[in-house]
Scaffold this motif. Structure first.
Motif, mmCIF file in Angstrom:
data_model
loop_
_atom_site.group_PDB
_atom_site.id
_atom_site.type_symbol
_atom_site.label_atom_id
_atom_site.label_comp_id
_atom_site.label_asym_id
_atom_site.label_seq_id
_atom_site.Cartn_x
_atom_site.Cartn_y
_atom_site.Cartn_z
ATOM 1 N N LYS A 245 -8.179 8.547 -14.002
ATOM 2 C CA LYS A 245 -9.104 9.647 -13.234
ATOM 3 C C LYS A 245 -10.114 9.171 -12.295
ATOM 4 N N ARG A 246 -10.615 7.970 -12.415
ATOM 5 C CA ARG A 246 -11.516 7.351 -11.273
ATOM 6 C C ARG A 246 -10.708 7.065 -10.058
ATOM 7 N N ARG A 247 -9.565 6.819 -10.008
ATOM 8 C CA ARG A 247 -8.746 6.746 -8.889
ATOM 9 C C ARG A 247 -8.681 7.994 -8.281
ATOM 10 N N LEU A 248 -8.185 8.842 -9.249
ATOM 11 C CA LEU A 248 -7.907 10.231 -8.695
ATOM 12 C C LEU A 248 -9.166 10.666 -8.126
ATOM 13 N N ALA A 249 -10.293 10.842 -8.621
ATOM 14 C CA ALA A 249 -11.600 11.264 -8.103
ATOM 15 C C ALA A 249 -12.178 10.375 -6.723
ATOM 16 N N VAL A 269 -19.666 14.289 -9.050
ATOM 17 C CA VAL A 269 -19.729 13.974 -7.488
ATOM 18 C C VAL A 269 -19.829 12.662 -7.327
ATOM 19 N N VAL A 270 -18.831 12.252 -6.347
ATOM 20 C CA VAL A 270 -18.590 11.006 -5.820
ATOM 21 C C VAL A 270 -19.186 10.830 -4.650
ATOM 22 N N GLY A 271 -20.413 10.224 -4.187
ATOM 23 C CA GLY A 271 -20.848 10.019 -3.123
ATOM 24 C C GLY A 271 -21.557 11.490 -2.659
ATOM 25 N N ALA A 288 -19.075 29.914 -25.178
ATOM 26 C CA ALA A 288 -17.867 30.896 -25.407
ATOM 27 C C ALA A 288 -16.594 30.679 -24.457
ATOM 28 N N THR A 289 -17.137 30.340 -23.074
ATOM 29 C CA THR A 289 -15.750 29.784 -22.251
ATOM 30 C C THR A 289 -16.234 28.601 -21.394
ATOM 31 N N VAL A 290 -15.306 27.847 -21.147
ATOM 32 C CA VAL A 290 -15.397 26.491 -20.170
ATOM 33 C C VAL A 290 -14.253 26.477 -19.232
ATOM 34 N N ARG A 291 -14.776 26.704 -18.070
ATOM 35 C CA ARG A 291 -13.973 26.807 -16.926
ATOM 36 C C ARG A 291 -13.957 25.368 -16.301
ATOM 37 N N GLY A 292 -12.840 24.848 -15.868
ATOM 38 C CA GLY A 292 -12.602 23.402 -15.210
ATOM 39 C C GLY A 292 -11.966 23.734 -13.767
ATOM 40 N N ILE A 293 -12.847 23.344 -12.758
ATOM 41 C CA ILE A 293 -12.356 23.803 -11.427
ATOM 42 C C ILE A 293 -12.313 22.638 -10.658
ATOM 43 N N ALA A 294 -11.303 21.973 -10.073
ATOM 44 C CA ALA A 294 -10.997 20.636 -9.263
ATOM 45 C C ALA A 294 -10.323 20.788 -8.163
ATOM 46 N N ALA A 295 -9.759 22.046 -7.911
ATOM 47 C CA ALA A 295 -8.913 22.139 -6.646
ATOM 48 C C ALA A 295 -9.478 22.216 -5.391
#
Length: 319
Positions: A245-249, A269-271, A288-295
């Motif tokens: 995951k760290r490599r991907l980030a 946040v990286v840098g 009630a809701t969790v949204r993961g946004i990474a695109a």
């Protein structure tokens, strides 16, 4: 006044209202990029118009932006993109002028990710009437003139829009969570998720909790999970740091607590680069809701605003 001075004056008048127009377009489209395009197209129309014949510039520009948004919503491309099951509203960081007015509960709610998602169920005209009335307090007479419909039709569209949004809103919703309570809940969630305390995570979730992820843009459709047990397991897995995951980030992110679309969120946040956002809807003290946004395409505007932001100390300096 010569023509050059007039052009400068009229350009200044447009720029003075740009943030308001962008806030309108964002609520209509749920996309900062599309909102900026709609406002720029309106500026080109403004430049080409005989501005001396425009008695009410604000109304003229509002109508122009609204119709440009309607054209986009009705386009075949937009229907394909939004019907593909891979669409989420683009998140905006607290303080972004594109979030627009926040004086009333209706104005704040209209820009929440929950309501922006529900707005997708409305017809383009219902959406326009709802946004103009709820977020910008235009009268039905003004809305009718902007949309070339009758006042009665405007009232009917608003009634249907409110009914559909209310009927789809989560059980027990509609209130606001104070900032201190929201932060405490998210800090507890993060502590439980990173330490692997699944039972504590389950206790923090509503019975009808939903988790949604865009799969960092790698999935064709949104990933959806329900039941407290499944969501807790996904949260425990997702918040567990790994070398992969760290490599991907691009490194070991710092985790910051922020508000996104007026709701609590955690940024990775990286840098100076935001590589992911997790947002939360809190109802009656539970998540009630969790949204993961990474695109990356969904984080462009958020990254720009973050780089102008002075963040508080991170919840976790190195994930």
């Amino acid at each position: 006044m010569d023509s050059t001075a007039i052009d400068r004056f009229d350009t200044g008048r447009f720029e003075a209202g740009r943030n308001r127009l962008a806030a309108l377009a964002y609520r209509m489209l749920g996309s900062a990029v599309d909102a900026e395009d709609a406002v720029q197209d309106a500026f080109l129309r403004w430049q080409a118009a005989d501005r001396q014949q425009i008695d009410a510039p604000e109304a003229w520009l509002t109508k122009a932006v609204t119709h440009l948004c309607l054209d986009r919503l009705r386009s075949a491309q937009a229907r394909r993109e939004r019907a593909a099951g891979a669409w989420l509203p683009e998140p905006l960081l607290d303080g972004d002028p594109m979030l627009g007015p926040a004086d009333t509960f209706e104005q704040r709610e209209s820009v929440s990710l929950a309501v922006l998602t529900l707005i997708e169920r409305l017809s383009p005209l219902e959406r326009a009437v709802y946004v103009l009335r709820e977020a910008f307090s235009y009268s039905h007479a003004e809305i009718a003139q902007m949309l070339d419909i009758t006042e009665s039709a405007s009232q009917q569209h608003l009634h249907r829009a409110r009914h559909r949004i209310t009927a789809s809103r989560r059980r027990g919703g509609g209130g606001e969570v104070d900032s201190a309570s929201a932060r405490r809940i998210i800090e507890e969630f993060l502590a439980a998720a990173t330490s692997g305390r699944t039972e504590r995570l389950v206790e923090m979730l509503t019975d009808d909790v939903i988790a949604i992820s865009d799969g960092a843009g790698l999935a064709e459709k949104l990933l959806r999970y329900d039941t407290p047990q499944r969501v807790a397991a996904i949260a425990r897995s997702g918040f567990k740091p790994t070398p992969a995951k760290r490599r991907l980030a691009g490194g070991a992110p710092a985790l910051h607590y922020v508000l996104v679309n007026r709701a609590p969120a955690i940024l990775f946040v990286v840098g100076e680069q935001v590589v992911g956002a997790v947002t939360f809807d809190v109802i009656d003290g539970k998540i009630a809701t969790v949204r993961g946004i990474a695109a990356p395409t969904r984080l462009t505007r958020l990254v720009e605003v973050w780089r102008q932001h002075k963040p508080d100390a991170p919840l976790m300096a190195q994930w």
